[in-house]
Scaffold this active site. Structure first.
Site, PDB file in Angstrom:
ATOM      1  N   GLU B  74     140.121  68.350  62.589  1.00  8.12           N
ATOM      2  CA  GLU B  74     141.283  68.714  61.766  1.00  8.12           C
ATOM      3  C   GLU B  74     141.445  70.208  61.554  1.00  8.12           C
ATOM      4  OE1 GLU B  74     139.314  66.192  61.151  1.00  8.12           O
ATOM      5  OE2 GLU B  74     140.615  64.444  61.116  1.00  8.12           O
ATOM      6  N   HIS B 143     139.728  57.656  51.377  1.00  5.24           N
ATOM      7  CA  HIS B 143     140.906  57.227  52.136  1.00  5.24           C
ATOM      8  C   HIS B 143     142.123  56.947  51.277  1.00  5.24           C
ATOM      9  CE1 HIS B 143     138.191  56.677  55.530  1.00  5.24           C
ATOM     10  NE2 HIS B 143     139.216  56.388  56.299  1.00  5.24           N
TER      11      HIS B 143
HETATM   12  C1  LIG Z   1     137.529  63.786  59.524  1.00  6.16           C
HETATM   13  C2  LIG Z   1     138.206  62.498  59.806  1.00  6.16           C
HETATM   14  N1  LIG Z   1     139.222  62.467  60.676  1.00  6.16           N
HETATM   15  C3  LIG Z   1     139.839  61.311  60.970  1.00  6.16           C
HETATM   16  C4  LIG Z   1     139.462  60.156  60.366  1.00  6.16           C
HETATM   17  C5  LIG Z   1     140.116  58.850  60.742  1.00  6.16           C
HETATM   18  N2  LIG Z   1     139.151  58.106  61.562  1.00  6.16           N
HETATM   19  C6  LIG Z   1     138.309  57.226  60.992  1.00  6.16           C
HETATM   20  S1  LIG Z   1     137.189  56.642  62.064  1.00  6.16           S
HETATM   21  C7  LIG Z   1     137.803  57.558  63.321  1.00  6.16           C
HETATM   22  C8  LIG Z   1     137.165  57.488  64.670  1.00  6.16           C
HETATM   23  C9  LIG Z   1     135.732  57.846  64.607  1.00  6.16           C
HETATM   24  O1  LIG Z   1     135.173  57.804  65.858  1.00  6.16           O
HETATM   25  P1  LIG Z   1     133.616  57.946  66.084  1.00  6.16           P
HETATM   26  O2  LIG Z   1     133.089  59.090  65.313  1.00  6.16           O
HETATM   27  O3  LIG Z   1     133.387  57.956  67.547  1.00  6.16           O
HETATM   28  O4  LIG Z   1     133.014  56.628  65.431  1.00  6.16           O
HETATM   29  P2  LIG Z   1     133.343  55.115  65.794  1.00  6.16           P
HETATM   30  O5  LIG Z   1     134.490  54.722  64.941  1.00  6.16           O
HETATM   31  O6  LIG Z   1     133.643  55.060  67.237  1.00  6.16           O
HETATM   32  O7  LIG Z   1     132.116  54.368  65.437  1.00  6.16           O
HETATM   33  C10 LIG Z   1     138.885  58.310  62.886  1.00  6.16           C
HETATM   34  C11 LIG Z   1     139.675  59.205  63.744  1.00  6.16           C
HETATM   35  C12 LIG Z   1     138.423  60.217  59.424  1.00  6.16           C
HETATM   36  N3  LIG Z   1     138.012  59.137  58.760  1.00  6.16           N
HETATM   37  N4  LIG Z   1     137.802  61.388  59.162  1.00  6.16           N
END
Ligand SMILES: Cc1ncc(C[n+]2csc(CCOP(=O)(O)OP(=O)(O)O)c2C)c(N)n1
Lengths: 337, 340
Positions: B74, B143
């Protein structure tokens, strides 16, 4: 080679992690759960492999897909489930939900919904252990997507610089929500980045629970021996969608999902044990049966438990000042277990 | 339901019923087709069409250069938008929810917002940052924040909070065309709400509130998802013979003091209703503004109805206790009009 009872314990733990996820999904479908689950199905070998290699006083920091880590680290299933469904008996009294908990009694530093946010906390916990010489190891679980948060780089640089006893466990399930790893990073392996911080990075099969166990053990020994951090990139796959309402198919090919399901970490380990003559189908069914039965029991109890009262407790936003001097010694017991 | 500007536009063209996310999507599509400098980036915005479906279909229409899925970064995302804007583009960034804005706070408030002023007006930063806000069960502490009010004290930032599909279109279009950084807060509670949206090119000026309902007995000032609750409270008050005037702020920066003060000068009583915390921020700013300007006209002190000063909780009953509800708004209004 691990002794057989430990291996069977790990098999049972993986089943428990999976059963918990399935229960959460069911409670979400039945509208009992507040918010959405982030299913850990398919990634069980990582939580269990890592946590089985730790000692109870070691610490973990988790993330949004965190229920598996907590089950594997020894959370109380009733309190964990209560929190997921917003009950008063939950770890956070219903305030945090499954993404916002923390309980040092089982070495759980906490998790939060902001991707990457807890990586510096684990790093700082490792710093504390180093300062007081208490030999705990801190593990930071994170997804592959978290590796693109600035604060993660900053924390890892500290770990390299100060040789902190921390293990970064990246659960590379190839997607961050719907965006694939290929579209997020230009390197082939996230583990390559460790070199830039001055510690070791390894890519390992994250669906092989024994391998994860052994690699964690090595990294933990290294950390305890004062040799600093390790990054373990565990290759895996999440079977389900990113969250409850996501079928998970809009951005991933059916064949890809099926191919990974073929590599189910639980089935692989079970078949290995059977092939060695160390497990029978009947014994497996028995372990599995008792795990699922336990969850049914816990779930019934949790659903009968009270919701928090509809009131605002402004006082509880702040902690009370520490009055007794016992905590002033920088020892692990200062953690108030 | 529209203000005068909108009515004029609505009379001249066709009007379609749509939800807020469709109105936002139509606006992005419209402006991307019109202005080659506009591009969209954010997590999951391309292939998936955005976590809330706002950018669905844009990738297919405009291609991967102009509709970009990004890593979860971000701070850099906002910083890159600033750089692209300085270099002639008009980026529209989606940040999935407002709880993540603090991650890009430095880029946003210390740099983007100040660029124009600190460069002596030589460089401007036309970026739009769209994000979702709103407190709801299951969102929890990371959230479901409502931090829209927290950005008011940063000079150089504009803030819009559309509450109808028509405003969503008109405000977003203004925002994209605005030469300054604009934060667009989209209410979680309103994404699904349908309403009439005029076709074609029209804008709602940033900094102009709308009078959502006229009334003579008290003024209720609000924004975002709270308009629904205020509407309901106003209906209940009507049954009791009390006519509430409702002002939907639509923009928080700049604030339309004129419309607010004009209304309160007429009704002589005001309640500020906000989903954000009652401490500091929007409700405090408005209450102070009204009292400073209309002290001797007021028949009663300004009342604030806002969220309790706690982090957003997870469990349903706790969320209910935290967030203003129709009863609280109605009771406050009855207390305010008192003997009338
Ligand atoms: C800083 C941030 N940006 C965006 C989000 C929205 N979001 C929640 S989970 C996610 C994907 C996370 O991917 P990863 O770290 O690979 O973990 P996974 O969900 O694949 O286990 C996103 C974009 C968030 N919660 N926090």
């Amino acid at each position: 080679m691990l002794d057989l009872s430990k291996r069977k314990e790990m098999l049972g733990a993986m089943l428990k992690v999976r059963a918990f996820e399935e229960k959460l999904n069911e409670l979400y479908q039945n509208k009992v759960m507040f918010g959405s689950p982030h299913s850990y199905r398919g990634q069980e070998a990582i939580a269990v492999g890592v946590c089985s290699a730790l000692v109870p006083k070691d610490l973990i920091a988790s993330y949004h897909r965190g229920t598996g880590h907590l089950v594997a680290k020894g959370a109380d299933l009733y309190r964990l489930l209560c929190e997921c469904i917003g009950r008063l008996d939950g770890y956070s009294k219903g305030r945090g939900g499954k993404m916002h908990m923390g309980d040092l009694s089982f070495g759980f530093l906490g998790n939060t919904g902001t991707v990457g946010a807890t990586v510096p906390f684990a790093t700082g916990a490792a710093l504390a252990a180093k300062i007081r010489g208490s030999r705990e190891v801190a593990v930071s679980f994170m997804g592959d997507g978290a590796m693109n948060q600035g604060v993660v780089h900053e924390a890892m640089n500290f770990a390299g610089l100060w040789k902190l006893p921390v293990i970064y466990v990246i659960e590379n399930n190839l997607y961050a929500m719907t965006v694939s790893l290929e579209k997020s990073v230009a390197v082939k392996h996230l583990a390559e980045r460790a070199a830039g911080y001055g510690f070791e990075g390894k890519v390992i099969d994250g669906n092989d629970v024994e391998l994860v166990y052994h690699e964690t053990l090595k990294a933990a020994d290294k950390a305890r021996g004062g040799e600093g951090a390790t990054l373990l990139e565990c290759l895996t796959y999440r079977w389900d969608g990113h969250f409850g309402g996501d079928p998970g198919t809009g951005y991933r090919a059916r064949e890809e999902i099926d191919r990974w399901k073929e590599r189910c970490p639980i089935r692989r380990f079970k078949e290995k044990l059977i092939a060695e003559g160390n497990l029978s189908e009947a014994e497996f069914e028995k372990i599995s049966g008792s795990v699922y039965a336990e969850l049914e029991e816990v779930s019934a109890k949790a659903q009968a438990s009270p919701l928090p009262p509809k009131e605002v407790e402004i006082e509880s936003v702040f902690a009370e000042p520490e009055l007794d001097s016992a905590n002033l010694r920088a020892s692990p017991s200062g953690r108030g277990q | 339901m529209f203000d005068k500007t909108m009515e004029a536009v609505a009379l001249s063209g066709t009007v379609k019923e749509m939800r807020i996310q469709e109105a936002l999507r139509e606006t992005l599509r419209y402006e991307m087709a019109r202005d080659q400098r506009v591009f969209v980036m954010g997590e999951d915005v391309a292939l998936f069409g955005g976590a809330y479906g706002v950018t669905r279909g844009l990738l297919q229409e405009f291609g991967a250069e102009r509709v970009r899925d990004t890593p979860i970064s971000e701070a850099a995302l906002v910083g890159l938008a600033v750089g692209a804007a300085i270099n002639g583009m008009r980026p529209v960034v989606e940040i999935q929810f407002c709880d993540l804005l603090p991650l890009c706070m430095d880029q946003l408030v210390t740099h983007a917002a100040r660029y124009h002023y600190m460069t002596g007006g030589r460089i401007s930063v036309p970026i739009v940052i769209r994000n979702k806000f709103g407190t709801r069960p299951g969102g929890g502490p990371s959230h479901s924040s409502c931090n829209h009010g927290a950005f008011i004290p940063f000079p150089g930032l504009k803030i819009i909070v559309p509450a109808t599909p028509a405003d969503a279109k008109g405000l977003l279009l203004s925002a994209i065309r605005d030469p300054n950084p604009v934060l667009c807060f989209e209410s979680h509670h309103l994404y699904g709400v349908k309403g009439p949206v005029p076709d074609g090119d029209y804008t709602v000026p940033i900094g102009l509130a709308s009078v959502r309902r006229e009334g003579k007995d008290l003024t209720i000032v609000t924004c975002g998802g709270m308009v629904l609750k205020v509407d309901e409270a106003a209906e209940r008050l009507k049954e009791k013979g009390i006519a509430a005037e409702i002002i939907d702020l639509r923009s928080l920066a700049p604030l339309d003091k004129e419309t607010i003060l004009k209304s309160v000068a007429k009704t002589k009583r005001a309640i500020i209703v906000d989903e954000g915390p009652i401490v500091g921020g929007l409700t405090a700013e408005l209450a102070a503004t009204i009292q400073e300007n209309l002290f001797s006209d007021l028949k009663a002190p300004v009342i604030r109805v806002g969220a309790a000063f706690i982090p957003p909780p997870h469990s349903g009953p706790l969320v209910e206790a935290m967030v203003p509800n129709v009863e609280r708004i109605e009771t406050s209004a009855l207390r305010l009009v008192g003997g009338k």
